[in-house]
Design a protein around this motif. Structure first.
Motif, PDB file in Angstrom:
ATOM      1  N   THR A 183      -7.926  -3.590 -44.029  1.00 57.19           N
ATOM      2  CA  THR A 183      -9.164  -3.369 -44.768  1.00 57.19           C
ATOM      3  C   THR A 183      -8.949  -2.416 -45.941  1.00 57.19           C
ATOM      4  O   THR A 183      -9.441  -2.653 -47.059  1.00 57.19           O
ATOM      5  CB  THR A 183     -10.240  -2.809 -43.825  1.00 57.19           C
ATOM      6  N   GLY A 184      -8.226  -1.341 -45.696  1.00 58.27           N
ATOM      7  CA  GLY A 184      -7.936  -0.407 -46.784  1.00 58.27           C
ATOM      8  C   GLY A 184      -7.148  -1.054 -47.903  1.00 58.27           C
ATOM      9  O   GLY A 184      -7.419  -0.828 -49.093  1.00 58.27           O
ATOM     10  N   LEU A 185      -6.148  -1.854 -47.531  1.00 64.57           N
ATOM     11  CA  LEU A 185      -5.347  -2.529 -48.557  1.00 64.57           C
ATOM     12  C   LEU A 185      -6.195  -3.498 -49.372  1.00 64.57           C
ATOM     13  O   LEU A 185      -6.055  -3.582 -50.601  1.00 64.57           O
ATOM     14  CB  LEU A 185      -4.185  -3.272 -47.890  1.00 64.57           C
ATOM     15  N   VAL A 186      -7.097  -4.238 -48.714  1.00 61.76           N
ATOM     16  CA  VAL A 186      -7.958  -5.179 -49.442  1.00 61.76           C
ATOM     17  C   VAL A 186      -8.864  -4.435 -50.412  1.00 61.76           C
ATOM     18  O   VAL A 186      -9.039  -4.844 -51.568  1.00 61.76           O
ATOM     19  CB  VAL A 186      -8.780  -6.022 -48.445  1.00 61.76           C
ATOM     20  N   LEU A 187      -9.462  -3.327 -49.941  1.00 57.39           N
ATOM     21  CA  LEU A 187     -10.347  -2.558 -50.816  1.00 57.39           C
ATOM     22  C   LEU A 187      -9.582  -1.982 -52.001  1.00 57.39           C
ATOM     23  O   LEU A 187     -10.066  -1.996 -53.137  1.00 57.39           O
ATOM     24  CB  LEU A 187     -11.013  -1.441 -50.016  1.00 57.39           C
ATOM     25  N   VAL A 188      -8.387  -1.472 -51.760  1.00 55.44           N
ATOM     26  CA  VAL A 188      -7.585  -0.923 -52.858  1.00 55.44           C
ATOM     27  C   VAL A 188      -7.186  -2.021 -53.829  1.00 55.44           C
ATOM     28  O   VAL A 188      -7.244  -1.846 -55.061  1.00 55.44           O
ATOM     29  CB  VAL A 188      -6.345  -0.206 -52.288  1.00 55.44           C
ATOM     30  N   MET A 189      -6.765  -3.178 -53.281  1.00 54.89           N
ATOM     31  CA  MET A 189      -6.385  -4.283 -54.155  1.00 54.89           C
ATOM     32  C   MET A 189      -7.589  -4.800 -54.943  1.00 54.89           C
ATOM     33  O   MET A 189      -7.470  -5.134 -56.132  1.00 54.89           O
ATOM     34  CB  MET A 189      -5.767  -5.405 -53.323  1.00 54.89           C
ATOM     35  N   GLN A 190      -8.757  -4.849 -54.289  1.00 52.25           N
ATOM     36  CA  GLN A 190      -9.964  -5.289 -54.985  1.00 52.25           C
ATOM     37  C   GLN A 190     -10.294  -4.332 -56.136  1.00 52.25           C
ATOM     38  O   GLN A 190     -10.623  -4.752 -57.244  1.00 52.25           O
ATOM     39  CB  GLN A 190     -11.130  -5.355 -53.993  1.00 52.25           C
ATOM     40  N   TRP A 191     -10.227  -3.033 -55.848  1.00 51.79           N
ATOM     41  CA  TRP A 191     -10.474  -2.047 -56.910  1.00 51.79           C
ATOM     42  C   TRP A 191      -9.434  -2.157 -58.016  1.00 51.79           C
ATOM     43  O   TRP A 191      -9.759  -2.078 -59.206  1.00 51.79           O
ATOM     44  CB  TRP A 191     -10.459  -0.641 -56.317  1.00 51.79           C
ATOM     45  N   SER A 192      -8.159  -2.335 -57.616  1.00 53.17           N
ATOM     46  CA  SER A 192      -7.087  -2.411 -58.610  1.00 53.17           C
ATOM     47  C   SER A 192      -7.241  -3.639 -59.504  1.00 53.17           C
ATOM     48  O   SER A 192      -7.086  -3.555 -60.729  1.00 53.17           O
ATOM     49  CB  SER A 192      -5.733  -2.449 -57.901  1.00 53.17           C
ATOM     50  N   ILE A 193      -7.584  -4.778 -58.896  1.00 55.03           N
ATOM     51  CA  ILE A 193      -7.765  -5.996 -59.697  1.00 55.03           C
ATOM     52  C   ILE A 193      -8.965  -5.844 -60.627  1.00 55.03           C
ATOM     53  O   ILE A 193      -8.921  -6.209 -61.802  1.00 55.03           O
ATOM     54  CB  ILE A 193      -7.928  -7.217 -58.776  1.00 55.03           C
ATOM     55  N   GLY A 194     -10.080  -5.280 -60.079  1.00 61.59           N
ATOM     56  CA  GLY A 194     -11.263  -5.080 -60.910  1.00 61.59           C
ATOM     57  C   GLY A 194     -10.990  -4.136 -62.062  1.00 61.59           C
ATOM     58  O   GLY A 194     -11.379  -4.402 -63.210  1.00 61.59           O
ATOM     59  N   GLY A 254     -10.089   5.666 -91.694  1.00 62.23           N
ATOM     60  CA  GLY A 254     -11.235   5.562 -90.807  1.00 62.23           C
ATOM     61  C   GLY A 254     -10.876   4.881 -89.501  1.00 62.23           C
ATOM     62  O   GLY A 254      -9.714   4.485 -89.274  1.00 62.23           O
ATOM     63  N   PHE A 255     -11.912   4.743 -88.658  1.00 60.45           N
ATOM     64  CA  PHE A 255     -11.706   4.149 -87.341  1.00 60.45           C
ATOM     65  C   PHE A 255     -12.918   3.299 -86.973  1.00 60.45           C
ATOM     66  O   PHE A 255     -14.048   3.607 -87.383  1.00 60.45           O
ATOM     67  CB  PHE A 255     -11.525   5.215 -86.265  1.00 60.45           C
ATOM     68  N   ILE A 256     -12.653   2.256 -86.241  1.00 60.61           N
ATOM     69  CA  ILE A 256     -13.721   1.534 -85.556  1.00 60.61           C
ATOM     70  C   ILE A 256     -13.710   2.024 -84.107  1.00 60.61           C
ATOM     71  O   ILE A 256     -12.734   1.826 -83.376  1.00 60.61           O
ATOM     72  CB  ILE A 256     -13.511   0.011 -85.596  1.00 60.61           C
ATOM     73  N   ALA A 257     -14.769   2.700 -83.714  1.00 63.16           N
ATOM     74  CA  ALA A 257     -14.860   3.251 -82.354  1.00 63.16           C
ATOM     75  C   ALA A 257     -15.565   2.250 -81.457  1.00 63.16           C
ATOM     76  O   ALA A 257     -16.688   1.828 -81.756  1.00 63.16           O
ATOM     77  CB  ALA A 257     -15.589   4.584 -82.362  1.00 63.16           C
ATOM     78  N   VAL A 258     -14.910   1.863 -80.348  1.00 60.96           N
ATOM     79  CA  VAL A 258     -15.467   0.926 -79.378  1.00 60.96           C
ATOM     80  C   VAL A 258     -15.470   1.616 -78.017  1.00 60.96           C
ATOM     81  O   VAL A 258     -14.419   2.051 -77.534  1.00 60.96           O
ATOM     82  CB  VAL A 258     -14.638  -0.375 -79.314  1.00 60.96           C
ATOM     83  N   SER A 259     -16.668   1.742 -77.445  1.00 62.51           N
ATOM     84  CA  SER A 259     -16.728   2.398 -76.125  1.00 62.51           C
ATOM     85  C   SER A 259     -16.097   1.510 -75.062  1.00 62.51           C
ATOM     86  O   SER A 259     -16.166   0.287 -75.129  1.00 62.51           O
ATOM     87  CB  SER A 259     -18.185   2.706 -75.753  1.00 62.51           C
ATOM     88  N   LYS A 260     -15.467   2.174 -74.092  1.00 55.04           N
ATOM     89  CA  LYS A 260     -14.832   1.436 -73.008  1.00 55.04           C
ATOM     90  C   LYS A 260     -15.873   0.914 -72.036  1.00 55.04           C
ATOM     91  O   LYS A 260     -16.765   1.642 -71.615  1.00 55.04           O
ATOM     92  CB  LYS A 260     -13.840   2.342 -72.245  1.00 55.04           C
ATOM     93  N   ARG A 261     -15.745  -0.344 -71.677  1.00 54.02           N
ATOM     94  CA  ARG A 261     -16.647  -0.940 -70.694  1.00 54.02           C
ATOM     95  C   ARG A 261     -16.259  -0.457 -69.293  1.00 54.02           C
ATOM     96  O   ARG A 261     -15.085  -0.293 -68.984  1.00 54.02           O
ATOM     97  CB  ARG A 261     -16.557  -2.465 -70.755  1.00 54.02           C
ATOM     98  N   LYS A 262     -17.248  -0.279 -68.472  1.00 49.60           N
ATOM     99  CA  LYS A 262     -17.014   0.189 -67.102  1.00 49.60           C
ATOM    100  C   LYS A 262     -17.091  -0.930 -66.081  1.00 49.60           C
ATOM    101  O   LYS A 262     -16.869  -0.720 -64.898  1.00 49.60           O
ATOM    102  CB  LYS A 262     -18.020   1.277 -66.734  1.00 49.60           C
ATOM    103  N   GLY A 263     -17.469  -2.128 -66.538  1.00 46.25           N
ATOM    104  CA  GLY A 263     -17.559  -3.239 -65.619  1.00 46.25           C
ATOM    105  C   GLY A 263     -17.730  -4.539 -66.366  1.00 46.25           C
ATOM    106  O   GLY A 263     -17.732  -4.577 -67.607  1.00 46.25           O
ATOM    107  N   LEU A 264     -17.830  -5.614 -65.608  1.00 45.42           N
ATOM    108  CA  LEU A 264     -17.978  -6.952 -66.173  1.00 45.42           C
ATOM    109  C   LEU A 264     -19.329  -7.505 -65.755  1.00 45.42           C
ATOM    110  O   LEU A 264     -19.770  -7.323 -64.620  1.00 45.42           O
ATOM    111  CB  LEU A 264     -16.858  -7.865 -65.664  1.00 45.42           C
ATOM    112  N   ILE A 265     -20.005  -8.167 -66.721  1.00 43.65           N
ATOM    113  CA  ILE A 265     -21.312  -8.756 -66.399  1.00 43.65           C
ATOM    114  C   ILE A 265     -21.298 -10.263 -66.513  1.00 43.65           C
ATOM    115  O   ILE A 265     -22.130 -10.944 -65.935  1.00 43.65           O
ATOM    116  CB  ILE A 265     -22.416  -8.159 -67.296  1.00 43.65           C
TER     117      ILE A 265
END
Length: 491
Positions: free
Chosen positions: A20-31, A167-178
């Motif tokens: 279970t721990g490995l699945v949760l870690v792998m799920q988090w890592s893939i996400g 100059g720079f184009i600043a793009v905020s990092k996304r925290k998830g996928l919708i």
């Protein structure tokens, strides 16, 4: 709870938590990896816009055409990202309308924009945390256009004029996928991971059950065997075809059972022989005394002497039993001192030469290694040779006795090997290993009138073992019995 159930629960619980721990870690890592991939993909999609903005900058060598132009900036963003899933959630009109409200001003060049009034947050409809914010920054990372929140993490796309960052184009990092195929892929992988985890748990359940039975099964057999031993059943044997520690334990159990069976047999034989040895002279003595009391036999010195002989024989037997018991309990004391073998065998030769001449026995001593020193008790060694040599005189009916001394070496330790052989009546092979047992007699011919108590060779074994040596019986090359004594040499 039985040990089988305990072991099964421990192994399965550990495996369940681990999987279970490995699945949760792998799920988090893939996400997390997928979010990083989407962020990198968005940056790559905006790279052409950096070149376009560089050309706009070159027209005036400044960003004054974009100062406060949120509508224009977001229009370029939407145009660049219209074929992707990275479009902002608000239209340029909404952003431009918000920028026209009183109190909303683009930050002047070189100055910090004052904090935005929170009352405008509802109309500005700031994107949720999983949506990106875009802003155009100058080379000092001051906001020119767009939305820039200080509490977000941004990735900057550099805008170059020649080799200079302007100059720079600043793009905020996304925290998830919708949405998008990345989200579908992530959900699919999550489903696969849990299916794999379920299959792994079922497989672990089967393996854990078999492993627990494999480990506990032999333990149950050994426990059953120990129960048999505790009940005095020494014939019960374990048959475990294993090559691990449990297999070795089962072999040790069988060895223990065999040893206990032999000891029990020796104990019974010891009790039977001891009672028989004691009963024989007592029966004879009582018979002779009763005959004299009843007048069947006259009360003469000869008859009294015969009864006295039986009493002396009984005394010798009791003395030997006491000495042997003292040896068993460690009460047989030894005075260990350096002893020259030449001196010892001269004493042996002087003591027994007269006795052997009386019995017409040729006694030969052959010493192949001289100046041998032992750490030994001379008195006990003389007792040792006395028992062996007198056995040869009383039992063997021999005409020649040979004593040979030579050096041997085992495991980097020097030993003196003393071999005493005769040409008299030998002993069958099946009796050789039992000669040093208590009260053991080879046959009825060696009766109590010819021999001693039957404890002499047992005492010999104790004496040799107390000197850290070994004693064995063999068939003599001369035709009779041979005794080999090995004693460690003083270094």
């Amino acid at each position: 709870m039985k040990i089988h159930n305990k072991l099964f629960l421990i192994l399965f619980s550990f495996s369940f938590i681990l999987i279970t721990g490995l699945v949760l870690v792998m799920q988090w890592s893939i996400g997390q990896g997928m979010v990083d991939y989407v962020n990198a993909k968005e940056v790559k999609a905006l790279q052409p816009l950096a070149s376009q903005l560089a050309r706009e900058y070159q027209k005036t060598s400044s960003w004054k055409n974009f100062e406060g132009e949120n509508h224009r900036f977001f229009h370029l963003i939407r145009k660049q990202l219209k074929e992707s899933q990275f479009l902002p959630s608000r239209t340029p009109d909404q952003i431009n309308k918000a920028s026209q409200r009183p109190g909303f001003m683009p930050k002047p060049r070189g100055e910090h924009r004052p904090p935005m009034d929170p009352s405008f947050a509802g109309e500005l409809r700031l994107p949720p945390g999983h949506e990106a914010h875009y802003a155009l920054l100058d080379n000092n990372k001051q906001v020119i256009a767009g939305l820039y929140k200080a509490d977000l993490t941004y990735r900057n796309i550099s805008i170059y004029d020649a080799d200079t960052v302007v100059g720079f184009i600043a793009v905020s990092k996304r925290k998830g996928l919708i949405d998008g195929y990345e989200l579908d892929f992530l959900e699919q992988q999550t489903t696969y991971l849990w299916l794999i985890a379920l299959a792994a748990l079922l497989f672990t359940l089967l393996i854990t059950f078999l492993l627990a039975r494999h480990l506990v099964g032999p333990v149950k057999q050994i426990a059953q065997g120990m129960h048999h031993l505790s009940q005095g059943d020494y014939q019960y044997k374990l048959e475990l075809d294993r090559h691990d520690e449990l297999g070795q334990l089962s072999e040790d159990y069988n060895t223990l059972a065999l040893t206990l069976a032999r000891n029990e047999e020796a104990r019974k034989r010891w009790l039977a022989n001891t009672s028989h040895e004691l009963r024989t002279p007592i029966t004879i003595l009582m018979g002779e005394l009763e005959a004299m009391l009843l007048g069947v036999r006259p009360l003469t010195v000869k008859n009294i002497s015969s009864a006295n002989d039986e009493a002396l024989h009984l005394k010798r037997l009791i003395d030997d039993l006491h000495m042997l018991n003292s040896a068993e309990l460690g009460g047989m004391h030894f005075n260990m001192q350096p002893l020259l073998m030449d001196e010892l065998f001269r004493s042996v030769e002087q003591k027994y030469v007269v006795i052997f001449n009386q019995h017409n026995i040729e006694f030969v001593i052959k010493i192949h290694s001289h100046k041998i020193t032992l750490l030994a008790d001379k008195t006990r060694l003389m007792q040792l040779f006395d028992n062996i040599l007198m056995n040869a005189v009383h039992y063997a009916q021999c005409s020649a006795i040979q004593l040979t001394v030579q050096m041997t070496q085992r495991l980097n330790q020097d030993y003196v090997e003393i071999k005493i052989t005769d040409n008299g009546v030998g002993v069958d092979d099946q009796h050789l290993s039992h000669l040093f047992e208590y009260l053991y007699r080879v046959d009825d011919a060696r009766n109590r009138q010819q021999g001693g108590s039957g404890l002499g060779l047992s005492l010999c074994q104790h004496i040799v073992q107390s000197h850290q040596g070994e004693i064995t019986a063999i068939n003599s090359p001369l035709g009779g019995l041979g005794i080999i004594i090995s004693l460690p040499v003083e270094t």
